[in-house]
Motif scaffolding. Structure first.
Motif, PDB file in Angstrom:
ATOM      1  N   HIS B 291       0.847  -1.180   0.000  1.00  0.00           N
ATOM      2  CA  HIS B 291       0.000   0.000   0.000  1.00  0.00           C
ATOM      3  C   HIS B 291       0.883   1.231   0.000  1.00  0.00           C
ATOM      4  N   PRO B 292       0.439   2.265  -0.673  1.00  0.00           N
ATOM      5  CA  PRO B 292       1.223   3.493  -0.610  1.00  0.00           C
ATOM      6  C   PRO B 292       1.212   4.019   0.820  1.00  0.00           C
ATOM      7  N   GLU B 293       2.373   4.438   1.249  1.00  0.00           N
ATOM      8  CA  GLU B 293       2.425   4.940   2.626  1.00  0.00           C
ATOM      9  C   GLU B 293       1.708   6.267   2.692  1.00  0.00           C
ATOM     10  N   PRO B 294       0.808   6.387   3.632  1.00  0.00           N
ATOM     11  CA  PRO B 294       0.049   7.631   3.682  1.00  0.00           C
ATOM     12  C   PRO B 294       0.916   8.787   4.182  1.00  0.00           C
ATOM     13  N   GLN B 295       0.576   9.957   3.695  1.00  0.00           N
ATOM     14  CA  GLN B 295       1.262  11.153   4.172  1.00  0.00           C
ATOM     15  C   GLN B 295       0.831  11.381   5.617  1.00  0.00           C
ATOM     16  N   PRO B 296       1.780  11.528   6.529  1.00  0.00           N
ATOM     17  CA  PRO B 296       1.349  11.721   7.913  1.00  0.00           C
ATOM     18  C   PRO B 296       0.627  13.055   8.103  1.00  0.00           C
ATOM     19  N   PHE B 297      -0.363  13.024   8.940  1.00  0.00           N
ATOM     20  CA  PHE B 297      -1.142  14.230   9.189  1.00  0.00           C
ATOM     21  C   PHE B 297      -0.415  15.111  10.197  1.00  0.00           C
ATOM     22  N   LYS B 298      -0.656  16.386  10.056  1.00  0.00           N
ATOM     23  CA  LYS B 298      -0.043  17.324  11.001  1.00  0.00           C
ATOM     24  C   LYS B 298      -1.038  17.748  12.071  1.00  0.00           C
ATOM     25  N   ILE B 438      -4.194  -2.228  13.128  1.00  0.00           N
ATOM     26  CA  ILE B 438      -3.544  -0.943  13.373  1.00  0.00           C
ATOM     27  C   ILE B 438      -2.951  -0.401  12.082  1.00  0.00           C
ATOM     28  N   TYR B 439      -2.254  -1.263  11.355  1.00  0.00           N
ATOM     29  CA  TYR B 439      -1.645  -0.815  10.107  1.00  0.00           C
ATOM     30  C   TYR B 439      -2.707  -0.368   9.116  1.00  0.00           C
ATOM     31  N   ARG B 440      -3.784  -1.113   9.112  1.00  0.00           N
ATOM     32  CA  ARG B 440      -4.846  -0.818   8.175  1.00  0.00           C
ATOM     33  C   ARG B 440      -5.436   0.566   8.447  1.00  0.00           C
ATOM     34  N   CYS B 441      -5.698   0.818   9.712  1.00  0.00           N
ATOM     35  CA  CYS B 441      -6.279   2.104  10.091  1.00  0.00           C
ATOM     36  C   CYS B 441      -5.291   3.228   9.804  1.00  0.00           C
ATOM     37  N   ARG B 442      -4.040   2.957  10.076  1.00  0.00           N
ATOM     38  CA  ARG B 442      -3.027   3.987   9.839  1.00  0.00           C
ATOM     39  C   ARG B 442      -2.987   4.341   8.356  1.00  0.00           C
ATOM     40  N   ASN B 443      -3.050   3.307   7.537  1.00  0.00           N
ATOM     41  CA  ASN B 443      -3.027   3.550   6.093  1.00  0.00           C
ATOM     42  C   ASN B 443      -4.253   4.311   5.636  1.00  0.00           C
ATOM     43  N   ALA B 444      -5.344   4.088   6.321  1.00  0.00           N
ATOM     44  CA  ALA B 444      -6.587   4.754   5.919  1.00  0.00           C
ATOM     45  C   ALA B 444      -6.717   6.125   6.568  1.00  0.00           C
TER      46      ALA B 444
END
Lengths: 106, 637
Positions: B291-298, B438-444
């Motif tokens: 999965h593309p790594e999501p851009q972390p939120f600020k 956890i990974y799934r939610c993080r990616n979403a």
């Protein structure tokens, strides 16, 4: 494609009608044909009819008639219908399934 | 598809015509789909051109997670083998791939059922919501009932030549690209001759290769025990891809797993991965999806408790997760409720998953601390789901949660408690599930708050049952502080990745007004709570006022003293001045009297020798007679 049919009358149930599905040229099919002729000649020489279907030529027909493997022999008459698969080299098994005395050839 | 010649009556099919039409009939979308990363290397013209490795072409299976572990799906135009014991899901695997290809990519396929009645297979497929009937009508799918009738007599050896010829005709008729042989072992075992069986399998394999069909063969092996697979031991060697499916019971929970034994020419996941047959088909649980790594939120997400947000320097980062640990009764659910309520207040969709507690009970309980979830529940902004842990394995729970997330599309999720996953099926499986969740939610980009029950009451023993604390982004620990006959709830932040956080242990107070964290009260190097805190606070208050009084007293005394001193100084100065004046007066008086006495003497001298003195005086003052000025001068001297 029909084999030379002989006259009917010797068997009480009438003539044996067989349909053999085969793949022309395949060793098992070639052997089955030979075995079938041999059995017929030996056990009911005058009352049998054999229909040959080359699955390679009529492939969809085999599928429609629920024939899976080659060679497959279907006894159409007398009733009930019976399916025998294999090259018929197990003569005893063939005879038993046809309801014929097995050791009469001796 | 009009290009396909009707070849049903001729045996020439298997030669050139057949091959080319199979190739050609691959729909473009399918080719794109499966070969998007398998571009053929350009012609090696220039010497500088390095030959790039050629990627294997694959066919996407449409099974969630399975394409991840196979790196894109099954090998295109090659043979894949699914092996497994009864009830492992071999048929469903094969069927789903076939249906998905037909339905989503328009790639027709044939299903040859050797064991089950083909109609039953089709019916079973319908239970997953796959419209098999429509696909059959559209000639995208064809079922071959290859179930040998029980009254069939076997008399001698046979082969698959006829069957393959028939399938060949059918395949070219509907343009099939995929063909499934389900439970091929049933037919082969009729041969009762290992050599013949192997020969027929190779015949099948070669046939598939010759017509460039993607073949899927399933076969039984008994429980995956070594030895029982001996009979078809050569099968994995023959196939280009072999997948072993197993079903076993771990701690009362049945777990199905898949393992790719081999995959020629393609990297793949070697490990066993759990999978589940869900209501919509198979789902393979894989963690290593590309999965593309999501851009972390600020931005930060409030925990719903202002003082806790302050402790976390503004709340949780969006898209991260927070682990809330504590033994029972420490208030984990309350905090989870506060988090969810805050999300709903912001107008964000939320999901509250609770294990072993009814949603309504939770809503009622939360109302006691002024957390009202009812409006959000009514509007659909919030969905609460109560799950019985005993009802399923952790894997099934995971799939269910995943589905719930897909349905609700929440931005904030609370899972209370996550540790319930470990109740059935064992901790190891549960841990894997928790991680994946956890990974799934993080990616979403979903912010998750999950609670975990700590066994035992020792707050020093900060291990969670699932050992998920290492992957948690934030870890908030709830505990009891047992002090002087009181049990007080305490909260501390153990970690908060990428953010400063308070290191204080704060008292957690639940009241009608809501959830609050008491301002830290520290005294003498200790944090006090509850009655002790009040007492200490009171004690210190008395002490402080006493000291203040003392100081005030001292200050007054000093002031008084200073005033006194000032008075004394004033008096002394006045005295001094008086004395000075006195002295002055006396001095003047004394001089006056001295001058007078000098005049008197002068008079006496003049009387005695007045001429001489007058002469002298005249020469001294340039002839001027001694005036009164001189007299004055003399007096002042």
């Amino acid at each position: 494609m029909t084999s030379p049919a002989s006259n009917q009358g010797k068997h009480p149930n009438g003539a044996y009608v067989f349909r053999l599905y085969l793949a022309s040229g395949a060793p098992n099919s070639v052997r089955a044909l030979a075995n079938l002729y041999a059995i017929c000649r030996k056990h009911f020489p005058d009352s049998h009819r054999i229909e040959l279907i080359d699955v390679l030529k009529e492939p969809l027909r085999a599928l429609a008639e629920a024939v899976l493997v080659t060679p497959t022999l279907v006894k159409i008459s007398p009733e009930p219908e019976l399916q025998i698969i294999g090259n018929l080299s197990d003569e005893e098994e063939v005879l038993r399934s046809l309801g014929l005395p097995q050791k009469d050839s001796a | 598809m009009g290009a396909i010649p009707r070849l049903s009556c001729t045996s020439k099919l298997k030669t050139r015509a057949g091959r080319s039409c199979f190739r050609r009939n691959f729909t473009e979308s399918q080719m794109k789909k499966v070969t998007n990363h398998s571009k053929h290397p350009k012609k090696e013209g220039g010497a500088t051109d390095k030959k790039r490795p050629r990627r294997l072409e694959k066919i996407a299976t449409g099974i969630e997670g399975f394409d991840d572990i196979t790196g894109g799906g099954l090998p295109l135009r090659r043979t894949t083998l699914f092996m497994g014991g009864p009830g492992c899901g071999k048929t469903v695997f094969a069927l789903q791939i076939l249906v998905s290809s037909a339905a989503h990519h328009g790639v027709p396929g044939i299903f040859v059922a050797f064991e089950e009645d083909a109609h039953l297979v089709a019916d079973n497929a319908e239970t997953f919501g796959w419209d098999v009937e429509k696909l059959e009508r559209k000639k995208q799918l064809f079922f071959v009932d290859a179930c040998m009738r029980s009254d069939v007599v076997k008399a001698g050896a046979f082969d698959l030549t006829g069957l393959l010829a028939a399938l060949e005709a059918k395949a070219s008729e509907i343009g099939a690209k995929i063909i499934v042989f389900d439970a091929i072992d049933v037919l082969l075992s009729l041969l009762d001759d290992p050599a013949a069986e192997a020969r027929e399998l190779y015949r099948l394999h070669e046939w598939l290769k010759r017509f460039e069909l993607t073949g899927i063969i399933t076969t039984k092996i008994e429980d995956g025990k070594p030895g029982t697979a001996q009979r078809y031991g050569f099968m994995p060697f023959m196939a280009d891809c072999a997948v072993l499916l197993t079903q076993r019971v771990a701690d009362r929970a049945a777990v199905r797993t898949a393992r790719i034994i081999k995959y020629r020419g393609s990297p793949h996941v070697l490990n066993e991965v759990p999978f589940m047959i869900g209501p919509a088909g198979l789902e393979v649980g894989s963690t290593n999806g590309v999965h593309p790594e999501p851009q972390p939120f600020k931005d930060r997400v409030s925990t719903g408790i202002r003082s806790l947000d302050t402790m976390l320097r503004g709340g949780l980062y969006r898209g991260t997760n927070a682990l809330l640990t504590g033994s029972s009764g420490t208030g984990k659910t309350m905090l989870a409720g506060a988090f969810i309520e805050a999300a709903c207040r912001r107008g964000e969709r939320a999901l509250f998953i609770s294990f072993d507690e009814n949603s309504r009970d939770i809503v009622r309980d939360l109302a006691s601390v002024s957390i009202d979830l009812a409006p959000a529940l009514e509007s659909g902004l919030l969905r609460m789901v109560a799950v019985r842990t005993e009802s399923a394995s952790s894997e099934e729970h995971f799939m269910r949660i995943k589905r719930l997330i897909a349905e609700q599309k929440p931005r904030c999720v609370a899972i209370d408690p996550l540790s319930a996953l470990a109740r059935v099926g064992g901790g190891l499986a549960a841990r894997a599930v928790a991680e994946r969740l956890i990974y799934r939610c993080r990616n979403a980009g979903i912010t998750v708050l999950f609670t975990s029950l700590l066994e035992g009451i020792d707050p020093q023993l900060e291990t969670t049952t699932l050992h998920v604390s290492t992957i948690a982004d934030s870890w908030i620990q709830l505990s009891y502080a047992l002090l002087d006959g009181e049990r007080n709830r305490a909260l501390s932040i153990i970690k908060s990745r990428g953010s400063k956080h308070s290191n204080q242990l704060r008292e957690l107070i639940f009241s009608d007004a809501g959830i609050t964290l008491a301002e830290p009260y520290t005294g003498g190097g200790q944090v006090f709570m509850g009655a002790l805190r009040v007492e200490k606070e009171n004690g210190q208050r008395t002490e402080t006022s006493r000291k203040r009084r003392e100081i005030d007293g001292k200050r007054r005394e000093v002031e008084r003293m200073m005033k006194e001193r000032d008075h004394q100084i004033d008096a002394a100065q006045r005295d001094l001045r008086d004395r000075c004046e006195e002295l002055d007066v006396l001095t003047r008086a004394e001089q006056t009297s001295a001058a007078e006495s000098t005049q008197r003497q002068d008079g006496v001298v003049r009387k005695r020798d007045g001429a001489a003195v007058q002469k002298q005086a005249r020469s001294k003052s340039n002839g001027k007679p001694v005036s009164a000025g001189a007299k004055k001068r003399a007096a002042s001297r």
